[in-house]
Design an enzyme around this catalytic site. Structure first.
Site, PDB file in Angstrom:
ATOM      1  N   ASP A 102       0.856  -1.175   0.000  1.00 18.14           N
ATOM      2  CA  ASP A 102       0.000   0.000   0.000  1.00 18.14           C
ATOM      3  C   ASP A 102       0.899   1.234   0.000  1.00 18.14           C
ATOM      4  O   ASP A 102       1.932   1.266   0.678  1.00 18.14           O
ATOM      5  CB  ASP A 102      -0.850  -0.003   1.284  1.00 18.14           C
ATOM      6  CG  ASP A 102      -2.285   0.364   1.031  1.00 18.14           C
ATOM      7  OD1 ASP A 102      -2.511   1.474   0.540  1.00 18.14           O
ATOM      8  OD2 ASP A 102      -3.170  -0.454   1.334  1.00 18.14           O
ATOM      9  N   ASP A 329     -12.586  -2.077   3.520  1.00 24.16           N
ATOM     10  CA  ASP A 329     -13.461  -0.918   3.732  1.00 24.16           C
ATOM     11  C   ASP A 329     -14.932  -1.217   3.499  1.00 24.16           C
ATOM     12  O   ASP A 329     -15.775  -0.341   3.707  1.00 24.16           O
ATOM     13  CB  ASP A 329     -13.059   0.219   2.771  1.00 24.16           C
ATOM     14  CG  ASP A 329     -11.690   0.798   3.077  1.00 24.16           C
ATOM     15  OD1 ASP A 329     -11.326   0.852   4.263  1.00 24.16           O
ATOM     16  OD2 ASP A 329     -10.984   1.192   2.129  1.00 24.16           O
TER      17      ASP A 329
HETATM   18  C1  NOJ Z   1      -8.717   4.408   1.878  1.00 26.36           C
HETATM   19  C2  NOJ Z   1      -8.367   3.220   2.695  1.00 26.36           C
HETATM   20  O1  NOJ Z   1      -8.701   2.056   1.986  1.00 26.36           O
HETATM   21  C3  NOJ Z   1      -9.105   3.352   4.005  1.00 26.36           C
HETATM   22  O2  NOJ Z   1      -8.997   2.196   4.777  1.00 26.36           O
HETATM   23  C4  NOJ Z   1      -8.549   4.563   4.730  1.00 26.36           C
HETATM   24  O3  NOJ Z   1      -9.259   4.758   5.927  1.00 26.36           O
HETATM   25  C5  NOJ Z   1      -8.678   5.806   3.863  1.00 26.36           C
HETATM   26  N1  NOJ Z   1      -8.200   5.575   2.537  1.00 26.36           N
HETATM   27  C6  NOJ Z   1      -7.867   6.934   4.421  1.00 26.36           C
HETATM   28  O4  NOJ Z   1      -6.505   6.666   4.205  1.00 26.36           O
END
Ligand code: NOJ
Length: 540
Positions: A102, A329
């Site tokens: 990431d 998410d």
């Molecule tokens: C996207 C990420 O997938 C998520 O988990 C994170 O909270 C937000 N970006 C902020 O970095």
């Protein structure tokens, strides 16, 4: 479009996302770590995935569980050391697994040295590395921009009398990507990991990197409903997805291209028409702008058929598609579509044209786990409760076996296991040839064995009642017909006269090899992959 034999590895690869906190805990502190992942590489290699992508492992105060980074080139002690990372990378490569990391360029932690310096004074050379603005005439925030994680996106800094912008938490100030030094510094972060040998980067919130330089208000969303989270009150046309971001993406790609055989993946929660823009005008942007539409589309044959056609139709010439069913998410697929349909979801993901990304635990049907009110860890849920936004339920520990804490850890894990952990785990499903895990293994193997399924053309996408069907073809490998029953009533698909085919995979059982002629009868929640053996001329 068939793929040439020289196609890059990531076109035929299956990517497996690991949320490092939740995969395997080697030091029994209840949180997963790098050595835990390394110990489980044999499982992943044996399962048949090609690449793993790790959510952030860098030094972080963990306000957003690692997406708030305070040192981009060091490993957070919670996950291990740089030596552990090097060992993980080496072992993964030795097992033929690629490793994608990431990369979080939009914001840093408030505790990052750059932000501390930036905040120290208006005259600090790093002031412009972040987005600072004077208050509005009434002393309030400079404009109406909202934070995705609740409230205004502007936080007031008493000492210097200005506001800084944060698209997410106030502890995650946005970097100013209009500043050349910021770009150069972040490019160096990329080079640091790519030079170590990581096979690619998944870029966090790629569409957020540039904001309107005039700081105009975001317009009101006319479709806002009271049941929507407050962030949806506005359309984010000034604060995100700016045309200027294209240059930034192109530069990220150039850095990746300094190294051979690496992949650039972009996270994009945008309508598909906008997602495809991130391939770049000359395919000089992201190799794989993430396509999350399967996560967001109703689980109905006609909607999914329309989606596949729409996406295939939008792809720029030569752009490579990709599909995602779940991530850290969004709610778990097994809970969204139900246990029986999770088998169809797997078959769909792994027989569509394009690179599939699978989320850890989906291969055993991990459900969305209910989290008690007092145990919420996700800052989004804490800040914006009541809208079902909480992400803890899809981030629970991997369930390995029937030992204590399902083999994840010997201590209390940071999030609870699912209630059915003693039955739902890797060891149990490995014993049961009819399990979802075995279906995934068969699908990975089938995709490897048949280029038509991995990289062949996708044609004749159709929906008939609850049946979704499409054909995958490759001149060297032949023709496959995929028929998935996305409903819970039986269905029949008539074939053009003279067609015959052999079932190479059935979603709901281990049966294969059966010869079909004339029609395909599918029970509820069943699906088949058929190798066509005889086609009438109209099916050329
Ligand atoms: C996207 C990420 O997938 C998520 O988990 C994170 O909270 C937000 N970006 C902020 O970095």
């Amino acid at each position: 479009m068939n793929q040439s034999p020289k196609a890059p590895w990531w076109q035929s690869a299956v990517i497996y996302q690991i949320y490092p906190r939740s995969f395997a805990d080697s030091n029994d502190d209840g949180v997963g770590d790098l050595n835990g992942i390394r110990a489980r590489l044999p499982y992943l290699a044996d399962l048949g995935v090609d690449a793993i992508w790790l959510s952030p492992i860098y030094v972080s105060p963990m306000a957003d569980l690692g997406y708030d980074i305070s040192d981009h080139t060091a490993i957070d002690p919670l996950f291990g050391t740089m030596a552990d990372f090097d060992a993980l990378l080496e072992t993964a490569h030795a097992r033929g697994l690629r490793l994608v990391l990431d990369f979080v360029p939009n914001h840093t932690s408030i505790e990052h040295r750059w932000f501390r310096e930036s905040r120290a004074s208006r005259r600090d050379p790093k002031r412009d590395w972040y987005i600072w603005r004077d208050p509005a005439p009434d002393g309030g925030p400079p404009n109406n921009w909202l934070s995705e994680f609740g409230g205004s996106a502007w936080a007031y800094d008493q000492a210097s009398g200005q506001y800084y912008y944060h698209a997410f938490l106030a502890q995650q100030p946005d970097l100013n990507w209009r500043n050349r030094d910021v770009r150069a510094a972040m490019h160096d972060v990329m080079r640091f990991w790519l030079a170590k040998g990581v096979d690619g980067l998944r870029v966090d919130v790629l569409w957020h990197l540039m904001k309107d330089d005039q700081f105009r208000d975001d317009p009101v969303n006319p479709d806002f409903r009271d049941s929507d989270p407050p962030y949806k009150r506005l359309l984010h046309t000034s604060s995100a997805d700016r045309p200027e971001v294209r240059n930034v993406v192109r530069e990220l790609r150039q850095v990746v291209d300094e190294f051979s055989h690496r992949v650039l993946i972009g996270e994009l929660y945008l309508p598909l028409e906008r997602v495809v823009a991130y391939y770049g005008d000359r395919l000089d942007g992201a190799h794989l702008p993430f396509n999350f539409s399967l996560i967001e589309t109703a689980w109905r044959a006609k909607d999914i058929a329309a989606l596949i056609r729409h996406y295939e139709g939008l792809l720029p010439q030569g752009a490579w598609p990709n599909w995602v069913l779940g991530n850290h998410d969004r709610p778990r697929i097994a809970s969204r579509v139900g246990e029986a349909q999770a088998r169809l979801a797997a078959t769909l993901l792994l027989t569509l044209r394009g690179t599939p990304t699978l989320y850890y635990g989906d291969e055993i049907g991990l459900p969305q786990v209910e989290i008690a009110a007092g145990e919420v860890r996700d800052p989004w849920e804490k800040n914006v409760p009541g809208f079902g936004l909480g992400r803890d339920g899809c981030r629970t520990p991997m369930q390995w076996d029937t030992t204590v804490q399902a083999g994840f850890s010997t201590s209390e894990p940071w999030l609870p296991l699912s209630k059915d952990a003693t039955a739902r785990n890797v060891a149990e499903q490995q014993r049961d040839e009819g399990s979802l895990l075995h279906l995934y293994r068969r699908l990975f193997a089938l995709r490897r064995a048949h280029p038509a399924l991995a990289t062949g053309a996708c044609r004749e996408i159709a929906a008939m009642g609850s049946l979704l069907s499409y054909r995958r073809t490759d001149s060297g490998d032949g023709d496959f017909l995929v028929v998935l029953n996305l409903g819970d009533a039986a269905g029949t698909l008539e074939w053009p006269a003279g067609t015959t085919g052999d079932v190479v995979l059935r979603a709901c059982s281990r049966a294969a090899g059966e010869r079909l002629t004339g029609r395909i009868e599918l029970g509820r929640n069943d699906g088949v992959v058929i190798k066509l053996t005889k086609k009438p001329p109209e099916m050329a």
